[in-house]
Write a protein that holds these residues in place. Sequence first.
Motif, short mmCIF file in Angstrom:
data_model
loop_
_atom_site.label_atom_id
_atom_site.label_comp_id
_atom_site.label_asym_id
_atom_site.label_seq_id
_atom_site.Cartn_x
_atom_site.Cartn_y
_atom_site.Cartn_z
N THR A 161 0.82 -1.23 0.01
CA THR A 161 0.01 0.08 0.04
C THR A 161 0.82 1.27 0.00
O THR A 161 2.00 1.06 -0.03
CB THR A 161 -1.04 0.07 1.37
OG1 THR A 161 -1.87 1.04 1.16
CG2 THR A 161 -0.27 0.17 2.61
N GLU A 162 0.42 2.52 -0.06
CA GLU A 162 0.87 3.73 0.22
C GLU A 162 0.48 4.48 1.17
O GLU A 162 -0.77 4.61 1.51
CB GLU A 162 1.10 4.35 -1.04
CG GLU A 162 1.52 3.62 -2.63
CD GLU A 162 1.57 4.55 -3.53
OE1 GLU A 162 0.81 5.60 -3.74
OE2 GLU A 162 2.23 4.46 -4.51
N VAL A 163 1.40 5.10 1.80
CA VAL A 163 0.91 5.80 3.03
C VAL A 163 1.65 7.12 2.93
O VAL A 163 2.73 7.44 2.49
CB VAL A 163 1.80 5.28 4.38
CG1 VAL A 163 1.36 6.05 5.57
CG2 VAL A 163 1.26 3.68 4.71
N THR A 164 0.69 8.35 3.16
CA THR A 164 0.96 9.78 3.14
C THR A 164 1.65 10.19 4.23
O THR A 164 1.16 10.23 5.59
CB THR A 164 -0.21 10.53 2.53
OG1 THR A 164 -0.60 10.18 1.45
CG2 THR A 164 0.33 11.93 2.45
N VAL A 165 2.99 10.65 4.32
CA VAL A 165 3.71 11.24 5.41
C VAL A 165 4.01 12.84 5.09
O VAL A 165 4.88 12.84 4.27
CB VAL A 165 4.94 10.62 5.70
CG1 VAL A 165 5.71 11.12 7.10
CG2 VAL A 165 4.51 8.96 6.35
#
Length: 596
Positions: free
Chosen positions: A465-469
Amino acid sequence: MATAENILAVYSDRGRRQLPLEGVYRQLYRPDLYLRAYGKLYRNSGAMTPGSNNETVDAMSLEKIDRIIDVMRREAWRWTPERRTYIPKKKGERPLGLPAWSDKLVQEALRLLLEAYYEPRFSALSFGFRPGRGCHSALREITHKWRGVKWFIEGDIKGCFDNIDHNVLLSILRESIHDNRLIRLVSSMLRAGYFEDWRYNKTLSGTPQGGVCSPLLSNICLDKLDRFVEDVLLPKYNQCERRRNYPPYKALLNASRHAGDKGEYQRAKKLRLQAQHMPSRDPEDPDFRRLWYVRYADDFLLGFSGPRHEAEEIKWAIRQFLHDTLKLEMSTEKTLITHARTEAARFLGYEVVTLDAMTKQDHRGQRCINGAVRLKIPVEVIRQQCQKYMRNGKHSHRPERLYNDDYSIVAQYQAEYRGFVQYYLMGFNAHRLWNVHRVMRKSLLGTLANKHRTTVSRIVRNLRTEVTVGDKTIKALQIVRHRGQGKRPLVATFGGLSLAWQKDTVLSDNPKQVFNGVRSELISRLLAQTCECCGTNDGPFEVHHIRKLSDLSQRGRKEKPGWLRIMASRHRKTLVVCRECHQNIHRTRPARPREI
Protein backbone atom coordinates in the motif's frame (compact mmCIF):
# COMPACT_ATOMS: atom_id res chain seq x y z
CA MET A 1 -7.29 20.07 53.70
CA ALA A 2 -3.92 19.96 51.99
CA THR A 3 -3.55 17.23 49.38
CA ALA A 4 -0.46 15.40 48.19
CA GLU A 5 -0.39 17.63 45.10
CA ASN A 6 -0.33 20.77 47.28
CA ILE A 7 2.51 19.37 49.39
CA LEU A 8 4.56 18.49 46.32
CA ALA A 9 3.97 21.98 44.91
CA VAL A 10 5.19 23.53 48.18
CA TYR A 11 8.33 21.35 48.16
CA SER A 12 8.97 22.27 44.53
CA ASP A 13 8.78 25.95 45.42
CA ARG A 14 11.19 25.45 48.34
CA GLY A 15 13.60 23.71 45.98
CA ARG A 16 13.62 26.70 43.64
CA ARG A 17 14.28 29.02 46.57
CA GLN A 18 17.09 26.77 47.90
CA LEU A 19 15.40 26.42 51.29
CA PRO A 20 16.10 23.37 53.50
CA LEU A 21 13.37 20.85 54.20
CA GLU A 22 12.08 20.04 57.66
CA GLY A 23 9.41 17.61 58.82
CA VAL A 24 9.44 15.60 55.60
CA TYR A 25 8.92 12.28 57.39
CA ARG A 26 5.48 13.38 58.58
CA GLN A 27 4.29 13.53 54.96
CA LEU A 28 4.63 9.73 54.83
CA TYR A 29 1.51 9.57 57.02
CA ARG A 30 -0.66 10.82 54.13
CA PRO A 31 -2.83 8.12 52.44
CA ASP A 32 -3.26 10.23 49.28
CA LEU A 33 0.51 10.18 48.77
CA TYR A 34 0.48 6.36 48.63
CA LEU A 35 -2.56 6.40 46.36
CA ARG A 36 -0.65 8.70 44.01
CA ALA A 37 2.33 6.33 44.16
CA TYR A 38 0.07 3.36 43.47
CA GLY A 39 -1.44 5.14 40.46
CA LYS A 40 2.05 5.54 38.98
CA LEU A 41 3.34 2.02 39.66
CA TYR A 42 0.50 -0.38 38.90
CA ARG A 43 0.79 0.12 35.10
CA ASN A 44 4.39 -1.13 35.04
CA SER A 45 4.88 -4.73 33.95
CA GLY A 46 7.26 -5.20 36.89
CA ALA A 47 4.40 -4.60 39.33
CA MET A 48 3.36 -8.25 38.85
CA THR A 49 6.91 -9.54 39.32
CA PRO A 50 7.43 -10.86 42.86
CA GLY A 51 10.40 -9.95 45.01
CA SER A 52 11.88 -12.15 47.72
CA ASN A 53 8.51 -12.63 49.49
CA ASN A 54 6.20 -13.30 46.49
CA GLU A 55 4.23 -10.07 47.13
CA THR A 56 2.96 -8.27 44.02
CA VAL A 57 0.54 -5.46 43.22
CA ASP A 58 -2.32 -7.96 43.21
CA ALA A 59 -4.64 -7.61 46.23
CA MET A 60 -3.76 -3.93 46.71
CA SER A 61 -6.16 -2.25 49.15
CA LEU A 62 -6.70 0.79 51.34
CA GLU A 63 -6.12 -1.43 54.39
CA LYS A 64 -2.60 -2.17 53.17
CA ILE A 65 -1.90 1.57 52.95
CA ASP A 66 -3.25 2.04 56.48
CA ARG A 67 -0.94 -0.70 57.77
CA ILE A 68 2.06 0.94 56.11
CA ILE A 69 1.19 4.33 57.63
CA ASP A 70 0.75 2.75 61.06
CA VAL A 71 4.23 1.22 60.83
CA MET A 72 5.63 4.55 59.66
CA ARG A 73 4.12 6.36 62.64
CA ARG A 74 5.86 3.94 64.99
CA GLU A 75 9.12 4.30 62.98
CA ALA A 76 9.18 0.52 62.72
CA TRP A 77 9.38 0.15 58.94
CA ARG A 78 11.83 -2.55 57.85
CA TRP A 79 12.89 -2.91 54.24
CA THR A 80 12.73 -6.40 52.74
CA PRO A 81 15.96 -7.59 51.07
CA GLU A 82 15.62 -7.62 47.30
CA ARG A 83 15.69 -10.68 45.09
CA ARG A 84 18.65 -10.31 42.76
CA THR A 85 18.79 -11.49 39.18
CA TYR A 86 21.03 -10.62 36.24
CA ILE A 87 20.30 -9.15 32.83
CA PRO A 88 22.71 -9.40 29.87
CA LYS A 89 24.70 -6.42 28.59
CA LYS A 90 27.40 -5.98 25.95
CA LYS A 91 30.15 -7.19 28.24
CA GLY A 92 29.00 -9.56 30.95
CA GLU A 93 25.85 -9.14 33.00
CA ARG A 94 24.24 -6.37 35.03
CA PRO A 95 22.76 -7.10 38.48
CA LEU A 96 19.10 -6.21 38.93
CA GLY A 97 17.24 -6.16 42.24
CA LEU A 98 13.53 -6.98 42.48
CA PRO A 99 11.98 -5.33 45.57
CA ALA A 100 8.79 -6.42 47.27
CA TRP A 101 5.63 -4.54 46.29
CA SER A 102 5.24 -2.75 49.64
CA ASP A 103 8.84 -1.55 49.36
CA LYS A 104 8.14 -0.25 45.84
CA LEU A 105 5.15 1.66 47.14
CA VAL A 106 7.08 3.30 49.97
CA GLN A 107 10.01 4.06 47.66
CA GLU A 108 7.69 5.75 45.15
CA ALA A 109 6.12 7.88 47.90
CA LEU A 110 9.62 8.81 49.06
CA ARG A 111 10.68 9.55 45.50
CA LEU A 112 7.72 11.88 44.96
CA LEU A 113 8.72 13.94 47.99
CA LEU A 114 12.41 14.11 47.15
CA GLU A 115 11.90 14.76 43.42
CA ALA A 116 9.53 17.66 44.10
CA TYR A 117 12.29 19.34 46.12
CA TYR A 118 15.42 18.40 44.19
CA GLU A 119 14.17 18.59 40.58
CA PRO A 120 14.10 22.45 40.48
CA ARG A 121 17.62 22.48 41.98
CA PHE A 122 19.23 20.16 39.46
CA SER A 123 21.50 21.50 36.75
CA ALA A 124 20.04 22.34 33.35
CA LEU A 125 22.90 20.31 31.82
CA SER A 126 21.74 17.04 33.42
CA PHE A 127 19.26 14.98 31.37
CA GLY A 128 19.14 11.42 32.69
CA PHE A 129 16.15 10.12 34.72
CA ARG A 130 14.41 13.49 34.82
CA PRO A 131 10.79 14.26 33.87
CA GLY A 132 10.42 15.76 30.40
CA ARG A 133 14.02 15.01 29.48
CA GLY A 134 15.71 12.14 27.70
CA CYS A 135 18.49 11.10 25.35
CA HIS A 136 17.24 13.32 22.53
CA SER A 137 17.22 16.32 24.88
CA ALA A 138 20.89 15.81 25.73
CA LEU A 139 21.82 15.28 22.08
CA ARG A 140 19.93 18.40 21.02
CA GLU A 141 21.85 20.41 23.63
CA ILE A 142 25.06 19.34 21.87
CA THR A 143 23.99 20.02 18.29
CA HIS A 144 22.32 23.37 19.02
CA LYS A 145 24.77 25.05 21.41
CA TRP A 146 28.19 23.56 20.76
CA ARG A 147 30.17 25.04 17.88
CA GLY A 148 33.86 25.08 17.09
CA VAL A 149 34.72 22.17 19.41
CA LYS A 150 38.32 21.02 19.06
CA TRP A 151 38.46 18.24 21.68
CA PHE A 152 35.84 15.85 23.02
CA ILE A 153 36.34 14.52 26.55
CA GLU A 154 34.26 11.36 26.94
CA GLY A 155 33.54 10.49 30.55
CA ASP A 156 32.11 7.37 32.16
CA ILE A 157 31.91 6.56 35.87
CA LYS A 158 32.97 3.03 36.68
CA GLY A 159 30.05 1.07 38.13
CA CYS A 160 28.28 4.23 39.24
CA PHE A 161 25.11 2.67 40.69
CA ASP A 162 27.07 -0.12 42.39
CA ASN A 163 29.77 2.09 43.90
CA ILE A 164 27.96 5.15 45.26
CA ASP A 165 29.25 5.63 48.79
CA HIS A 166 26.44 5.53 51.35
CA ASN A 167 28.08 8.02 53.72
CA VAL A 168 28.68 10.50 50.89
CA LEU A 169 25.08 10.23 49.68
CA LEU A 170 23.64 10.63 53.18
CA SER A 171 25.86 13.65 53.88
CA ILE A 172 24.59 15.28 50.65
CA LEU A 173 21.00 14.63 51.75
CA ARG A 174 21.70 16.11 55.21
CA GLU A 175 22.80 19.37 53.60
CA SER A 176 19.24 20.07 52.44
CA ILE A 177 17.00 17.79 54.51
CA HIS A 178 16.92 18.57 58.22
CA ASP A 179 14.92 15.51 59.23
CA ASN A 180 16.82 12.69 60.92
CA ARG A 181 13.90 10.27 60.71
CA LEU A 182 13.83 10.52 56.91
CA ILE A 183 17.61 10.18 56.74
CA ARG A 184 17.43 7.01 58.83
CA LEU A 185 14.72 5.65 56.53
CA VAL A 186 16.89 6.23 53.45
CA SER A 187 19.94 4.82 55.21
CA SER A 188 18.13 1.59 56.11
CA MET A 189 16.89 1.29 52.51
CA LEU A 190 20.45 1.56 51.19
CA ARG A 191 21.69 -1.14 53.61
CA ALA A 192 18.74 -3.54 53.28
CA GLY A 193 20.76 -6.19 51.44
CA TYR A 194 19.65 -8.71 48.83
CA PHE A 195 19.04 -12.43 48.28
CA GLU A 196 21.01 -14.28 45.64
CA ASP A 197 20.67 -18.06 45.30
CA TRP A 198 18.66 -17.97 48.54
CA ARG A 199 21.61 -16.52 50.42
CA TYR A 200 21.51 -13.12 52.12
CA ASN A 201 24.18 -10.56 51.17
CA LYS A 202 24.84 -7.14 52.66
CA THR A 203 24.91 -4.00 50.51
CA LEU A 204 27.97 -2.02 51.58
CA SER A 205 27.76 0.52 48.74
CA GLY A 206 25.59 1.56 45.85
CA THR A 207 21.91 2.35 45.43
CA PRO A 208 19.36 -0.49 45.16
CA GLN A 209 19.57 -1.89 41.63
CA GLY A 210 16.06 -1.89 40.22
CA GLY A 211 14.77 0.28 43.07
CA VAL A 212 12.32 3.07 42.36
CA CYS A 213 14.48 5.65 44.16
CA SER A 214 17.82 4.62 42.66
CA PRO A 215 17.83 6.96 39.62
CA LEU A 216 16.88 9.97 41.74
CA LEU A 217 19.46 9.18 44.44
CA SER A 218 22.18 8.84 41.80
CA ASN A 219 21.19 12.22 40.33
CA ILE A 220 21.32 13.79 43.81
CA CYS A 221 24.85 12.46 44.23
CA LEU A 222 26.09 13.36 40.73
CA ASP A 223 24.58 16.83 40.97
CA LYS A 224 27.74 17.65 42.92
CA LEU A 225 29.71 16.86 39.75
CA ASP A 226 27.43 19.12 37.69
CA ARG A 227 27.94 21.98 40.16
CA PHE A 228 31.70 21.48 40.15
CA VAL A 229 31.81 21.73 36.37
CA GLU A 230 29.45 24.73 36.24
CA ASP A 231 30.94 26.68 39.15
CA VAL A 232 34.64 25.86 38.75
CA LEU A 233 35.58 24.50 35.33
CA LEU A 234 33.27 26.49 33.05
CA PRO A 235 34.24 29.93 34.48
CA LYS A 236 37.91 28.96 34.39
CA TYR A 237 38.01 27.69 30.80
CA ASN A 238 35.56 30.11 29.16
CA GLN A 239 37.68 33.09 28.17
CA CYS A 240 37.13 35.96 25.71
CA GLU A 241 33.92 36.74 23.84
CA ARG A 242 35.27 35.89 20.37
CA ARG A 243 38.46 34.80 18.70
CA ARG A 244 40.64 37.56 17.31
CA ASN A 245 40.69 38.24 13.57
CA TYR A 246 42.93 36.06 11.43
CA PRO A 247 45.47 38.38 9.68
CA PRO A 248 45.99 36.28 6.49
CA TYR A 249 42.20 36.15 5.94
CA LYS A 250 41.85 39.91 6.39
CA ALA A 251 44.82 40.50 4.09
CA LEU A 252 43.20 38.51 1.27
CA LEU A 253 39.89 40.35 1.67
CA ASN A 254 41.68 43.72 1.58
CA ALA A 255 43.65 42.68 -1.52
CA SER A 256 40.40 41.54 -3.17
CA ARG A 257 38.75 44.86 -2.42
CA HIS A 258 41.72 46.84 -3.79
CA ALA A 259 41.75 44.71 -6.95
CA GLY A 260 38.07 45.39 -7.45
CA ASP A 261 38.63 49.12 -7.05
CA LYS A 262 41.24 48.91 -9.82
CA GLY A 263 38.86 47.02 -12.13
CA GLU A 264 40.72 43.69 -11.82
CA TYR A 265 37.53 41.70 -11.22
CA GLN A 266 38.89 38.28 -12.08
CA ARG A 267 41.78 38.70 -9.65
CA ALA A 268 39.40 40.00 -6.98
CA LYS A 269 37.15 36.93 -7.37
CA LYS A 270 40.14 34.59 -7.20
CA LEU A 271 41.34 36.24 -3.97
CA ARG A 272 37.88 35.95 -2.38
CA LEU A 273 37.71 32.25 -3.25
CA GLN A 274 41.15 31.79 -1.77
CA ALA A 275 40.02 33.51 1.43
CA GLN A 276 37.03 31.17 1.73
CA HIS A 277 39.40 28.24 2.21
CA MET A 278 40.84 29.63 5.43
CA PRO A 279 39.25 30.59 8.78
CA SER A 280 38.12 34.16 9.38
CA ARG A 281 39.10 33.97 13.06
CA ASP A 282 42.46 32.87 14.42
CA PRO A 283 42.14 29.13 15.28
CA GLU A 284 45.26 29.39 17.45
CA ASP A 285 44.18 32.41 19.46
CA PRO A 286 46.09 31.93 22.76
CA ASP A 287 43.54 33.88 24.80
CA PHE A 288 40.35 32.18 23.59
CA ARG A 289 38.85 29.18 25.43
CA ARG A 290 35.44 27.46 25.35
CA LEU A 291 34.16 24.55 27.43
CA TRP A 292 30.79 22.78 27.12
CA TYR A 293 29.32 20.02 29.28
CA VAL A 294 26.36 17.63 29.25
CA ARG A 295 25.55 14.60 31.43
CA TYR A 296 23.13 11.73 31.02
CA ALA A 297 23.05 9.42 34.07
CA ASP A 298 26.67 8.30 34.63
CA ASP A 299 27.84 9.21 31.09
CA PHE A 300 29.03 12.74 30.42
CA LEU A 301 30.63 14.55 27.50
CA LEU A 302 32.67 17.74 27.46
CA GLY A 303 33.59 19.78 24.41
CA PHE A 304 36.68 21.96 24.64
CA SER A 305 38.17 24.53 22.33
CA GLY A 306 41.77 25.05 23.35
CA PRO A 307 45.12 23.23 23.58
CA ARG A 308 45.21 19.50 24.33
CA HIS A 309 47.23 19.83 27.52
CA GLU A 310 44.38 21.86 29.03
CA ALA A 311 41.93 19.17 27.96
CA GLU A 312 44.09 16.74 29.91
CA GLU A 313 43.92 19.11 32.90
CA ILE A 314 40.11 19.14 32.72
CA LYS A 315 39.98 15.36 32.59
CA TRP A 316 42.35 15.10 35.55
CA ALA A 317 40.38 17.69 37.58
CA ILE A 318 37.14 15.73 37.11
CA ARG A 319 38.88 12.48 38.01
CA GLN A 320 40.26 14.02 41.21
CA PHE A 321 36.89 15.52 42.17
CA LEU A 322 35.10 12.22 41.72
CA HIS A 323 37.74 10.38 43.74
CA ASP A 324 38.11 12.89 46.58
CA THR A 325 34.56 14.20 46.96
CA LEU A 326 32.21 11.46 45.73
CA LYS A 327 34.46 8.41 46.24
CA LEU A 328 33.89 7.30 42.64
CA GLU A 329 36.30 6.24 39.91
CA MET A 330 36.30 7.13 36.22
CA SER A 331 36.44 4.22 33.79
CA THR A 332 39.88 4.12 32.19
CA GLU A 333 38.63 2.32 29.07
CA LYS A 334 35.71 4.67 28.37
CA THR A 335 37.23 8.02 29.38
CA LEU A 336 38.92 9.33 26.24
CA ILE A 337 40.10 12.59 24.68
CA THR A 338 39.16 12.73 21.00
CA HIS A 339 40.14 15.24 18.33
CA ALA A 340 36.80 16.55 17.13
CA ARG A 341 37.62 17.18 13.44
CA THR A 342 39.46 13.93 12.73
CA GLU A 343 37.75 11.43 15.05
CA ALA A 344 34.30 10.82 16.50
CA ALA A 345 33.28 10.64 20.13
CA ARG A 346 30.63 8.13 21.25
CA PHE A 347 27.70 9.38 23.32
CA LEU A 348 24.27 7.79 23.82
CA GLY A 349 24.68 5.46 20.86
CA TYR A 350 25.70 8.19 18.38
CA GLU A 351 29.02 9.34 16.98
CA VAL A 352 29.54 13.05 17.71
CA VAL A 353 31.65 14.87 15.11
CA THR A 354 32.63 18.43 14.24
CA LEU A 355 32.16 19.33 10.58
CA ASP A 356 35.04 20.81 8.64
CA ALA A 357 33.62 22.53 5.53
CA MET A 358 35.14 25.89 4.67
CA THR A 359 33.43 26.45 1.32
CA LYS A 360 29.75 25.56 1.89
CA GLN A 361 27.71 28.74 2.31
CA ASP A 362 24.12 29.64 3.08
CA HIS A 363 21.86 32.14 1.27
CA ARG A 364 23.68 35.03 2.99
CA GLY A 365 27.06 33.99 1.66
CA GLN A 366 28.26 32.91 5.10
CA ARG A 367 29.85 29.58 5.92
CA CYS A 368 26.99 27.77 7.65
CA ILE A 369 28.25 24.35 8.78
CA ASN A 370 31.95 24.80 9.41
CA GLY A 371 32.63 23.98 13.06
CA ALA A 372 29.07 22.76 13.68
CA VAL A 373 28.64 19.67 15.85
CA ARG A 374 26.56 16.92 14.26
CA LEU A 375 25.45 13.37 15.10
CA LYS A 376 26.26 10.33 13.02
CA ILE A 377 24.79 6.84 13.18
CA PRO A 378 27.64 4.34 13.74
CA VAL A 379 28.02 1.73 10.99
CA GLU A 380 28.21 -1.12 13.51
CA VAL A 381 24.88 -0.10 15.06
CA ILE A 382 23.13 -0.51 11.69
CA ARG A 383 24.98 -3.76 11.08
CA GLN A 384 24.03 -5.22 14.46
CA GLN A 385 20.37 -4.30 13.95
CA CYS A 386 20.34 -5.98 10.54
CA GLN A 387 22.00 -9.14 11.87
CA LYS A 388 18.98 -9.78 14.12
CA TYR A 389 17.00 -10.57 10.96
CA MET A 390 19.74 -12.34 9.01
CA ARG A 391 21.28 -15.81 8.92
CA ASN A 392 24.53 -16.73 7.21
CA GLY A 393 24.82 -13.22 5.81
CA LYS A 394 21.35 -13.21 4.20
CA HIS A 395 17.96 -12.01 5.34
CA SER A 396 15.93 -14.76 7.00
CA HIS A 397 12.46 -15.35 8.40
CA ARG A 398 11.81 -15.50 12.16
CA PRO A 399 10.59 -19.06 12.91
CA GLU A 400 9.65 -18.19 16.51
CA ARG A 401 6.88 -15.92 15.19
CA LEU A 402 5.21 -18.39 12.84
CA TYR A 403 2.56 -19.29 15.43
CA ASN A 404 1.33 -15.68 15.73
CA ASP A 405 -1.40 -14.33 13.48
CA ASP A 406 -0.52 -12.05 10.56
CA TYR A 407 -1.63 -8.89 12.33
CA SER A 408 0.60 -9.60 15.35
CA ILE A 409 3.61 -10.42 13.15
CA VAL A 410 3.35 -7.17 11.19
CA ALA A 411 2.69 -5.12 14.35
CA GLN A 412 5.71 -6.59 16.12
CA TYR A 413 8.05 -5.94 13.20
CA GLN A 414 6.75 -2.37 12.95
CA ALA A 415 7.22 -1.75 16.69
CA GLU A 416 10.85 -2.87 16.49
CA TYR A 417 11.46 -0.89 13.30
CA ARG A 418 9.80 2.28 14.59
CA GLY A 419 11.65 2.22 17.92
CA PHE A 420 15.05 1.88 16.23
CA VAL A 421 14.41 4.41 13.46
CA GLN A 422 12.87 7.14 15.56
CA TYR A 423 15.82 7.10 17.97
CA TYR A 424 18.44 7.46 15.21
CA LEU A 425 16.73 10.03 12.98
CA MET A 426 18.88 12.75 14.53
CA GLY A 427 21.90 11.40 12.64
CA PHE A 428 22.77 13.34 9.47
CA ASN A 429 23.34 9.99 7.73
CA ALA A 430 19.80 8.80 8.51
CA HIS A 431 19.45 7.68 4.90
CA ARG A 432 21.50 4.61 5.85
CA LEU A 433 18.52 3.40 7.85
CA TRP A 434 17.10 2.19 4.53
CA ASN A 435 19.41 -0.81 4.95
CA VAL A 436 17.54 -1.70 8.15
CA HIS A 437 14.20 -1.20 6.39
CA ARG A 438 15.23 -3.42 3.47
CA VAL A 439 16.45 -6.30 5.66
CA MET A 440 13.50 -6.17 8.06
CA ARG A 441 11.00 -5.96 5.19
CA LYS A 442 12.45 -9.06 3.52
CA SER A 443 12.51 -10.89 6.85
CA LEU A 444 8.84 -9.97 7.44
CA LEU A 445 7.79 -11.12 3.98
CA GLY A 446 9.77 -14.33 4.41
CA THR A 447 8.09 -15.00 7.75
CA LEU A 448 4.59 -14.53 6.30
CA ALA A 449 5.41 -16.57 3.18
CA ASN A 450 6.80 -19.40 5.32
CA LYS A 451 3.73 -19.31 7.55
CA HIS A 452 1.25 -19.55 4.65
CA ARG A 453 3.41 -21.83 2.45
CA THR A 454 3.36 -19.39 -0.45
CA THR A 455 5.68 -17.05 -2.32
CA VAL A 456 6.98 -13.65 -1.25
CA SER A 457 5.62 -12.00 -4.39
CA ARG A 458 2.09 -13.12 -3.56
CA ILE A 459 2.41 -11.72 -0.01
CA VAL A 460 3.64 -8.41 -1.45
CA ARG A 461 0.67 -8.17 -3.83
CA ASN A 462 -1.75 -8.72 -0.94
CA LEU A 463 -0.16 -6.30 1.55
CA ARG A 464 1.46 -3.47 -0.38
CA THR A 465 0.00 0.00 0.00
CA GLU A 466 1.02 3.65 0.09
CA VAL A 467 1.07 5.88 3.15
CA THR A 468 1.10 9.68 3.06
CA VAL A 469 3.65 11.26 5.41
CA GLY A 470 3.56 15.04 5.23
CA ASP A 471 3.70 15.89 1.53
CA LYS A 472 5.32 12.58 0.53
CA THR A 473 3.91 9.18 -0.36
CA ILE A 474 5.82 6.19 1.04
CA LYS A 475 5.38 2.55 0.07
CA ALA A 476 4.49 0.24 2.95
CA LEU A 477 2.98 -3.13 3.86
CA GLN A 478 -0.40 -3.10 5.56
CA ILE A 479 -2.73 -5.72 6.97
CA VAL A 480 -6.27 -5.17 8.26
CA ARG A 481 -7.95 -7.31 10.91
CA HIS A 482 -11.73 -7.03 10.69
CA ARG A 483 -13.65 -7.37 13.92
CA GLY A 484 -17.29 -7.70 14.84
CA GLN A 485 -20.08 -5.47 13.68
CA GLY A 486 -19.84 -1.93 14.98
CA LYS A 487 -16.11 -2.20 15.79
CA ARG A 488 -13.37 -0.43 13.90
CA PRO A 489 -10.91 -2.76 12.17
CA LEU A 490 -7.36 -3.04 13.46
CA VAL A 491 -4.67 -1.91 11.02
CA ALA A 492 -0.99 -2.87 11.23
CA THR A 493 1.47 -1.16 8.88
CA PHE A 494 5.14 -1.92 8.32
CA GLY A 495 7.12 1.05 7.04
CA GLY A 496 5.43 4.33 6.31
CA LEU A 497 8.09 6.30 8.19
CA SER A 498 10.09 9.11 6.64
CA LEU A 499 13.84 8.50 6.93
CA ALA A 500 14.77 12.12 6.33
CA TRP A 501 17.25 13.65 8.77
CA GLN A 502 15.50 15.32 11.71
CA LYS A 503 17.79 17.78 13.41
CA ASP A 504 15.19 18.74 16.00
CA THR A 505 13.03 16.59 18.22
CA VAL A 506 9.49 17.23 19.37
CA LEU A 507 10.15 16.41 23.03
CA SER A 508 9.44 19.31 25.39
CA ASP A 509 12.42 19.60 27.72
CA ASN A 510 10.84 21.73 30.43
CA PRO A 511 7.10 21.12 30.66
CA LYS A 512 5.21 23.26 33.09
CA GLN A 513 4.79 21.59 36.49
CA VAL A 514 1.06 21.14 37.03
CA PHE A 515 -0.22 19.80 40.34
CA ASN A 516 -3.92 19.02 40.40
CA GLY A 517 -6.28 16.82 42.30
CA VAL A 518 -7.44 14.71 39.36
CA ARG A 519 -7.12 11.07 40.38
CA SER A 520 -6.64 8.19 37.99
CA GLU A 521 -9.60 6.06 37.07
CA LEU A 522 -8.38 3.10 39.15
CA ILE A 523 -7.94 5.19 42.30
CA SER A 524 -11.46 6.58 41.95
CA ARG A 525 -12.84 3.06 41.59
CA LEU A 526 -10.94 1.89 44.66
CA LEU A 527 -12.15 4.81 46.76
CA ALA A 528 -15.75 4.05 45.72
CA GLN A 529 -15.53 0.92 47.95
CA THR A 530 -17.92 -1.12 45.81
CA CYS A 531 -17.31 -4.65 44.54
CA GLU A 532 -17.42 -4.58 40.74
CA CYS A 533 -18.16 -8.30 40.66
CA CYS A 534 -21.03 -8.81 43.14
CA GLY A 535 -21.97 -5.19 43.84
CA THR A 536 -21.64 -5.35 47.65
CA ASN A 537 -20.56 -2.34 49.72
CA ASP A 538 -19.23 -4.46 52.60
CA GLY A 539 -15.44 -4.43 52.64
CA PRO A 540 -12.61 -4.92 52.78
CA PHE A 541 -11.95 -4.41 49.07
CA GLU A 542 -8.93 -5.42 47.01
CA VAL A 543 -7.79 -4.83 43.45
CA HIS A 544 -7.32 -7.87 41.24
CA HIS A 545 -4.50 -7.36 38.73
CA ILE A 546 -3.43 -9.34 35.69
CA ARG A 547 -0.19 -8.97 33.76
CA LYS A 548 -1.69 -8.40 30.31
CA LEU A 549 -5.06 -8.48 28.59
CA SER A 550 -4.22 -11.67 26.71
CA ASP A 551 -4.36 -13.48 30.07
CA LEU A 552 -8.13 -13.07 29.90
CA SER A 553 -8.38 -15.55 27.02
CA GLN A 554 -9.39 -18.77 28.78
CA ARG A 555 -8.75 -21.29 26.04
CA GLY A 556 -10.55 -24.57 26.36
CA ARG A 557 -13.31 -23.08 28.57
CA LYS A 558 -16.80 -23.08 27.07
CA GLU A 559 -18.27 -20.79 29.73
CA LYS A 560 -16.21 -17.84 30.97
CA PRO A 561 -16.47 -16.76 34.63
CA GLY A 562 -18.35 -13.53 35.38
CA TRP A 563 -15.27 -11.64 36.56
CA LEU A 564 -13.44 -12.51 33.34
CA ARG A 565 -16.32 -11.29 31.18
CA ILE A 566 -16.39 -7.99 33.11
CA MET A 567 -12.66 -7.35 32.64
CA ALA A 568 -12.76 -8.38 28.97
CA SER A 569 -15.72 -6.10 28.21
CA ARG A 570 -14.02 -3.14 29.90
CA HIS A 571 -10.57 -3.89 28.41
CA ARG A 572 -9.08 -3.37 31.87
CA LYS A 573 -6.30 -5.23 33.65
CA THR A 574 -7.76 -4.34 37.05
CA LEU A 575 -10.95 -5.19 38.92
CA VAL A 576 -11.97 -3.82 42.34
CA VAL A 577 -13.61 -6.65 44.26
CA CYS A 578 -14.43 -7.67 47.82
CA ARG A 579 -12.09 -10.11 49.50
CA GLU A 580 -14.47 -13.07 49.09
CA CYS A 581 -14.81 -12.47 45.34
CA HIS A 582 -11.04 -12.06 45.04
CA GLN A 583 -10.46 -15.44 46.65
CA ASN A 584 -13.00 -17.01 44.30
CA ILE A 585 -11.21 -15.45 41.32
CA HIS A 586 -7.93 -17.07 42.31
CA ARG A 587 -9.65 -20.41 42.78
CA THR A 588 -10.97 -20.38 39.20
CA ARG A 589 -8.01 -18.67 37.57
CA PRO A 590 -5.17 -21.00 36.46
CA ALA A 591 -1.83 -20.34 38.08
CA ARG A 592 0.83 -18.64 35.98
CA PRO A 593 4.49 -19.63 36.07
CA ARG A 594 6.74 -17.33 37.99
CA GLU A 595 8.33 -14.74 35.70
CA ILE A 596 11.43 -12.63 36.13
